[in-house]
Design an enzyme around this catalytic site. Sequence first.
Site, PDB file in Angstrom:
ATOM      1  CG  HIS A 108      -1.995  -0.990   1.218  1.00  0.00           C
ATOM      2  ND1 HIS A 108      -2.053  -2.308   1.146  1.00  0.00           N
ATOM      3  CD2 HIS A 108      -3.513  -0.987   0.658  1.00  0.00           C
ATOM      4  CE1 HIS A 108      -3.024  -3.001   1.063  1.00  0.00           C
ATOM      5  NE2 HIS A 108      -3.899  -2.013   0.617  1.00  0.00           N
ATOM      6  CB  ALA A 109       4.451   1.946   0.285  1.00  0.00           C
TER       7      ALA A 109
END
Length: 174
Positions: A108-109
């Site tokens: 999700h970065a």
Amino acid sequence: MAQELANRSIGVLVEDQFEDLELWYPVIRMREAGARVALLGTGATIYHGKHGLSALPDGPVSSAIAMDMDALIIPGGYAPDRMRSDESLLALVRDMAEQGRPVAFICHAGWVPISAGIVRGRRVTSAPSIRDDLVNAGAEWEDSDVVQDGPLISSRHPGDLPAFCRTLIAALAR
């Protein structure tokens, strides 16, 4: 022990609710390869991972300078949702990419490079749940264990960490 990253400096962004493995596996692997690694936080004195590990920042991201680092790592978890609202953090991510220094992000970065405005026209991967976010930001998404396009290195999930770290080390060892 191999020291292929001796004299290299790597910043790792940290915020509450980071994915434990996505923070600590690269930190340990980069240190093992000889790099100096600094955890850069957004202001707290301690951060807590999703699964119980904690991290003490070495300094604030607001005082970090891209020219002082060879690469930047952004772990996933819920932390990127918090990170992407910090303007000094986004400025650092933009500066790193503009200077052609690796910006490595996992899971999700990918939200952070989206908010920093650095994914348009680049090939990337991520957790499938943010695929649409990356595509809508102008990236070309692919389902691979690791994707490198210019300064951007991305992976999908903790299972991709070996490929993620090998690719980052290779980019820095050049």
